[in-house]
Design an enzyme around this catalytic site. Structure first.
Site: not given
Ligand code: AMP
Length: 178
Positions: A66, A103
């Site tokens: 995205r 995770e």
């Molecule tokens: P992180 O590495 O945990 O910061 O995850 C970020 C990536 O995962 C981004 O590219 C987001 O599009 C997706 N993502 C993680 N959690 C969510 C959520 N609750 N809702 C939508 N997209 C998420």
């Protein structure tokens, strides 16, 4: 919330909460209603561009998938290049890679090894900052290339996950916090 001139409330209202996606316990923030509405998508891109324009960056780096949608539109608006960061194995040419912890286990993101020049000023864009693991890996890639991260910019931050702790503190901006 972060915009000098634009009302971001309509963007916030359009983010759709989808419980238990992609697995139980996750509240997914679905941004497709913003993409599907011309006025909202324009407002989101305008808000991004407002933050980035004064920084005189040379390239936008967007995160799979995205981050491509928002990042490419911002790059077009500014007349600068766009560089994709993708999950391992998707990019065809020689790559730089960076691992990050999930995770369960580990993931790897990649960028083409000639995508950024040394000293080039770049902005990193994604739709959402959660734990910050993905963005931190992208920041690592930008550093490995010798480019300068000027700003990491997100539409949404899930504050309770403290993803900013994984990123350079001064270089983070978000439009909507949840
Ligand atoms: P992180 O590495 O945990 O910061 O995850 C970020 C990536 O995962 C981004 O590219 C987001 O599009 C997706 N993502 C993680 N959690 C969510 C959520 N609750 N809702 C939508 N997209 C998420």
């Amino acid at each position: 919330m972060m915009s000098a001139t634009l009302d971001l409330a309509p963007l916030r209202a359009a983010v759709r909460d989808v419980p238990d996606f992609p697995k139980p316990g996750i509240l997914f923030k679905d941004i497709t209603p913003i993409l599907a509405d011309g006025a909202l998508f324009k407002r989101a891109i305008d808000a991004f561009v407002e933050s980035v324009r004064p920084l005189e960056i040379a390239k936008v780096v967007g995160i799979d998938a995205r981050g491509f949608l928002f990042g490419a539109a911002v790059a077009y608006a500014l007349g600068v290049g766009f560089v994709p960061v993708r999950k391992k194995g998707k990019l065809p040419y020689s790559c730089q890679s960076a691992a990050y912890t999930l995770e369960y286990g580990e993931a790897v993101v990649e960028m083409h090894s000639d995508a950024l020049q040394r000293g080039e000023r770049v902005v990193l864009i994604d739709d959402l900052l959660a734990t910050g693991g993905t963005a931190a890996a992208a920041v690592k890639l930008i550093g490995q290339m010798g480019a300068e991260l000027v700003l990491a910019l997100f539409l949404i931050e899930l504050e309770f996950l403290h993803g900013r702790r994984n990123l350079p503190e001064t270089a983070v901006r978000v439009l909507l916090t949840f």
